[in-house]
Design a protein around this motif. Structure first.
Motif, PDB file in Angstrom:
ATOM      1  N   ASP A 170       0.868  -1.175   0.000  1.00 33.37           N
ATOM      2  CA  ASP A 170       0.000   0.000   0.000  1.00 33.37           C
ATOM      3  C   ASP A 170       0.910   1.232   0.000  1.00 33.37           C
ATOM      4  O   ASP A 170       2.086   1.154   0.378  1.00 33.37           O
ATOM      5  N   LEU A 171       0.356   2.393  -0.379  1.00 32.31           N
ATOM      6  CA  LEU A 171       1.156   3.617  -0.395  1.00 32.31           C
ATOM      7  C   LEU A 171       0.900   4.498   0.830  1.00 32.31           C
ATOM      8  O   LEU A 171       1.728   4.622   1.710  1.00 32.31           O
ATOM      9  N   ASP A 172      -0.273   5.129   0.890  1.00 34.80           N
ATOM     10  CA  ASP A 172      -0.550   6.097   1.948  1.00 34.80           C
ATOM     11  C   ASP A 172      -0.502   5.455   3.329  1.00 34.80           C
ATOM     12  O   ASP A 172      -1.161   4.448   3.588  1.00 34.80           O
ATOM     13  N   HIS A 173       0.299   6.039   4.203  1.00 31.56           N
ATOM     14  CA  HIS A 173       0.457   5.588   5.597  1.00 31.56           C
ATOM     15  C   HIS A 173       1.103   4.214   5.704  1.00 31.56           C
ATOM     16  O   HIS A 173       1.079   3.603   6.773  1.00 31.56           O
ATOM     17  N   THR A 174       1.653   3.725   4.590  1.00 39.40           N
ATOM     18  CA  THR A 174       2.361   2.448   4.620  1.00 39.40           C
ATOM     19  C   THR A 174       3.762   2.631   4.037  1.00 39.40           C
ATOM     20  O   THR A 174       4.748   2.619   4.770  1.00 39.40           O
ATOM     21  N   PHE A 175       3.871   2.814   2.738  1.00 39.74           N
ATOM     22  CA  PHE A 175       5.178   3.056   2.120  1.00 39.74           C
ATOM     23  C   PHE A 175       5.508   4.542   2.067  1.00 39.74           C
ATOM     24  O   PHE A 175       6.642   4.949   2.297  1.00 39.74           O
ATOM     25  N   LEU A 176       4.492   5.363   1.756  1.00 37.24           N
ATOM     26  CA  LEU A 176       4.701   6.809   1.754  1.00 37.24           C
ATOM     27  C   LEU A 176       4.760   7.338   3.176  1.00 37.24           C
ATOM     28  O   LEU A 176       4.065   6.851   4.065  1.00 37.24           O
ATOM     29  N   ARG A 177       5.569   8.351   3.383  1.00 38.80           N
ATOM     30  CA  ARG A 177       5.537   9.053   4.656  1.00 38.80           C
ATOM     31  C   ARG A 177       4.270   9.896   4.728  1.00 38.80           C
ATOM     32  O   ARG A 177       3.571  10.088   3.729  1.00 38.80           O
ATOM     33  N   THR A 178       3.958  10.415   5.912  1.00 39.32           N
ATOM     34  CA  THR A 178       2.712  11.148   6.100  1.00 39.32           C
ATOM     35  C   THR A 178       2.656  12.391   5.221  1.00 39.32           C
ATOM     36  O   THR A 178       1.576  12.815   4.804  1.00 39.32           O
ATOM     37  N   ASP A 179       3.824  12.980   4.918  1.00 39.02           N
ATOM     38  CA  ASP A 179       3.839  14.132   4.006  1.00 39.02           C
ATOM     39  C   ASP A 179       3.813  13.690   2.544  1.00 39.02           C
ATOM     40  O   ASP A 179       4.012  14.486   1.639  1.00 39.02           O
ATOM     41  N   GLN A 180       3.573  12.397   2.328  1.00 36.62           N
ATOM     42  CA  GLN A 180       3.435  11.781   1.011  1.00 36.62           C
ATOM     43  C   GLN A 180       4.739  11.744   0.218  1.00 36.62           C
ATOM     44  O   GLN A 180       4.744  11.657  -1.007  1.00 36.62           O
ATOM     45  N   SER A 181       5.854  11.768   0.934  1.00 36.74           N
ATOM     46  CA  SER A 181       7.161  11.668   0.292  1.00 36.74           C
ATOM     47  C   SER A 181       7.707  10.246   0.417  1.00 36.74           C
ATOM     48  O   SER A 181       7.205   9.435   1.199  1.00 36.74           O
ATOM     49  N   ILE A 182       8.717   9.951  -0.367  1.00 35.50           N
ATOM     50  CA  ILE A 182       9.461   8.688  -0.285  1.00 35.50           C
ATOM     51  C   ILE A 182      10.906   9.041   0.044  1.00 35.50           C
ATOM     52  O   ILE A 182      11.547   9.804  -0.672  1.00 35.50           O
ATOM     53  N   SER A 183      11.413   8.504   1.143  1.00 37.90           N
ATOM     54  CA  SER A 183      12.769   8.839   1.574  1.00 37.90           C
ATOM     55  C   SER A 183      13.797   8.256   0.609  1.00 37.90           C
ATOM     56  O   SER A 183      13.526   7.305  -0.132  1.00 37.90           O
ATOM     57  N   ASP A 184      14.980   8.832   0.628  1.00 40.77           N
ATOM     58  CA  ASP A 184      16.067   8.304  -0.203  1.00 40.77           C
ATOM     59  C   ASP A 184      16.384   6.863   0.191  1.00 40.77           C
ATOM     60  O   ASP A 184      16.704   6.036  -0.670  1.00 40.77           O
ATOM     61  N   PHE A 185      16.303   6.562   1.485  1.00 48.46           N
ATOM     62  CA  PHE A 185      16.559   5.201   1.955  1.00 48.46           C
ATOM     63  C   PHE A 185      15.548   4.217   1.354  1.00 48.46           C
ATOM     64  O   PHE A 185      15.920   3.156   0.843  1.00 48.46           O
ATOM     65  N   SER A 186      14.264   4.585   1.411  1.00 52.68           N
ATOM     66  CA  SER A 186      13.231   3.699   0.864  1.00 52.68           C
ATOM     67  C   SER A 186      13.422   3.481  -0.626  1.00 52.68           C
ATOM     68  O   SER A 186      13.287   2.357  -1.130  1.00 52.68           O
ATOM     69  N   ALA A 187      13.744   4.549  -1.346  1.00 54.08           N
ATOM     70  CA  ALA A 187      13.956   4.429  -2.784  1.00 54.08           C
ATOM     71  C   ALA A 187      15.159   3.536  -3.095  1.00 54.08           C
ATOM     72  O   ALA A 187      15.106   2.682  -3.999  1.00 54.08           O
ATOM     73  N   LYS A 188      16.234   3.698  -2.334  1.00 45.68           N
ATOM     74  CA  LYS A 188      17.447   2.900  -2.560  1.00 45.68           C
ATOM     75  C   LYS A 188      17.176   1.418  -2.313  1.00 45.68           C
ATOM     76  O   LYS A 188      17.575   0.555  -3.111  1.00 45.68           O
ATOM     77  N   VAL A 189      16.501   1.119  -1.204  1.00 49.80           N
ATOM     78  CA  VAL A 189      16.193  -0.280  -0.874  1.00 49.80           C
ATOM     79  C   VAL A 189      15.298  -0.896  -1.944  1.00 49.80           C
ATOM     80  O   VAL A 189      15.531  -2.014  -2.412  1.00 49.80           O
ATOM     81  N   TRP A 190      14.248  -0.175  -2.324  1.00 50.64           N
ATOM     82  CA  TRP A 190      13.317  -0.659  -3.355  1.00 50.64           C
ATOM     83  C   TRP A 190      14.069  -0.972  -4.642  1.00 50.64           C
ATOM     84  O   TRP A 190      13.938  -2.067  -5.215  1.00 50.64           O
ATOM     85  N   ASN A 191      14.854  -0.015  -5.127  1.00 51.45           N
ATOM     86  CA  ASN A 191      15.516  -0.176  -6.423  1.00 51.45           C
ATOM     87  C   ASN A 191      16.558  -1.283  -6.405  1.00 51.45           C
ATOM     88  O   ASN A 191      16.749  -1.986  -7.401  1.00 51.45           O
ATOM     89  N   GLU A 192      17.216  -1.469  -5.271  1.00 50.02           N
ATOM     90  CA  GLU A 192      18.189  -2.554  -5.158  1.00 50.02           C
ATOM     91  C   GLU A 192      17.490  -3.906  -5.190  1.00 50.02           C
ATOM     92  O   GLU A 192      17.909  -4.829  -5.888  1.00 50.02           O
ATOM     93  N   LEU A 193      16.394  -4.006  -4.435  1.00 46.74           N
ATOM     94  CA  LEU A 193      15.672  -5.277  -4.354  1.00 46.74           C
ATOM     95  C   LEU A 193      14.969  -5.612  -5.666  1.00 46.74           C
ATOM     96  O   LEU A 193      14.779  -6.789  -5.994  1.00 46.74           O
ATOM     97  N   SER A 194      14.593  -4.581  -6.423  1.00 54.23           N
ATOM     98  CA  SER A 194      13.854  -4.810  -7.674  1.00 54.23           C
ATOM     99  C   SER A 194      14.696  -5.507  -8.742  1.00 54.23           C
ATOM    100  O   SER A 194      14.159  -5.976  -9.748  1.00 54.23           O
ATOM    101  N   LYS A 195      16.016  -5.593  -8.514  1.00 56.56           N
ATOM    102  CA  LYS A 195      16.882  -6.257  -9.494  1.00 56.56           C
ATOM    103  C   LYS A 195      16.582  -7.750  -9.608  1.00 56.56           C
ATOM    104  O   LYS A 195      16.756  -8.337 -10.676  1.00 56.56           O
ATOM    105  N   ASP A 196      16.177  -8.361  -8.493  1.00 56.38           N
ATOM    106  CA  ASP A 196      15.874  -9.792  -8.559  1.00 56.38           C
ATOM    107  C   ASP A 196      14.613 -10.167  -7.789  1.00 56.38           C
ATOM    108  O   ASP A 196      14.422 -11.319  -7.402  1.00 56.38           O
ATOM    109  N   SER A 197      13.744  -9.186  -7.544  1.00 63.08           N
ATOM    110  CA  SER A 197      12.444  -9.447  -6.932  1.00 63.08           C
ATOM    111  C   SER A 197      11.388  -8.649  -7.694  1.00 63.08           C
ATOM    112  O   SER A 197      11.712  -7.743  -8.469  1.00 63.08           O
TER     113      SER A 197
END
Length: 279
Positions: free
Chosen positions: A11-38
């Motif tokens: 889910d996005l709101d209140h789950t992956f997105l922060r309350t200000d509806q942003s995505i942290s650099d950490f979250s983006a880095k983890v997502w993009n790294e994992l997306s290589k083989d998941s």
């Protein structure tokens, strides 16, 4: 699709997105790294364009569950599934709601290019006015003195107080029975509530099955993340369901895992990071 690839849907709101509806650099880095083989994707109440805007820095290759599950579509706009409320039924819902002195927002498709229309009434309560503050300048916005359903309605949404929306929900359930799906939830951006009316198969659970079919996989192979009422159906279907610490109690009750962190603490990304470290 490689059967070894793990599947994560959040889910996005209140789950992956922060309350200000942003995505942290950490979250983006983890997502993009994992997306290589998941396989990573989202299941959200948001529209295609809003979701696309939020996720523009993420690598996204799998089908997305949008608008509470009424639409399953690839990032390239290939439509996989669509569940609509027809105009006659939509107008009947509006007429019943009017008996309670409340009129809905209606999210509709204008065409099969997935261009949307966000229809709002001129008669608004305080909660609706608050919601609309987030849509100033939105090109989808259409204001109607007498709101009516369109030909292709994705969802009908009421915002207000619980003492208005609870009896309205019960009345709609009694009037339309299983011709529609009804989800009554607290609105976390305010102290109000909202009622979402959908096609009976227009929820995240049914959409999750469509994603599984498209990928040639089983829902039991999926790990899903969420926080709210509209996530419960897919929690029950998925092999692993994960609630963030700020999730509603009803969601935590059906979750396999409850995280110790909230959406504002990158809860999903921290869980995914651990998964990456232990592959």
């Amino acid at each position: 699709m490689d059967k070894k690839n793990k599947i994560y849907i959040t889910d996005l709101d209140h789950t992956f997105l922060r309350t200000d509806q942003s995505i942290s650099d950490f979250s983006a880095k983890v997502w993009n790294e994992l997306s290589k083989d998941s396989i990573l994707s989202v299941a959200t109440a948001r529209s295609f364009q809003k979701t696309h805007d939020f996720l523009n820095k993420l690598h996204l290759h799998a089908p997305m569950i949008l608008l509470d599950g009424t639409m399953v579509v690839t990032p390239e706009k290939k439509l996989i599934d669509l569940k609509l409320i027809n105009k006659e039924l939509g107008d009947a819902v509006i007429a019943e709601g009017a008996k309670f002195g409340i009129y809905p927002f209606i999210i509709s498709l204008k065409d099969m290019e997935l261009n949307e229309s966000f229809n709002v009434p001129t008669t608004l309560n305080l909660y609706q006015k608050g919601v609309l503050n987030n849509y100033a300048g939105d090109p989808r916005l259409r204001v109607h003195e007498q709101i009516r359903a369109e030909e292709m309605n994705l969802k009908i949404v009421y915002f207000g107080q619980l003492d208005t929306l609870k009896p309205l929900t019960e009345h709609l359930q009694k009037t339309f029975s299983d011709a529609l799906e009804y989800k009554l939830s607290p609105e976390k951006y305010s102290d109000g509530w909202f009622l979402t009316v959908l096609h009976p198969e227009g929820d995240k659970a049914h959409a999750l099955k469509k994603v599984a079919e498209y990928l040639g996989r089983d829902t039991q192979e999926m790990t899903v993340f969420g926080d709210s009422i509209n996530d419960i159906g897919m929690f029950k279907l998925a092999g692993t369901s994960v609630a963030v610490s700020n999730a509603l109690d009803e969601v935590k009750e059906v979750a396999d895992i409850i995280l110790s962190h909230s959406n504002d603490e990158d809860a999903v990304a921290k869980y995914l990071h651990k998964t990456t470290q232990h592959k």
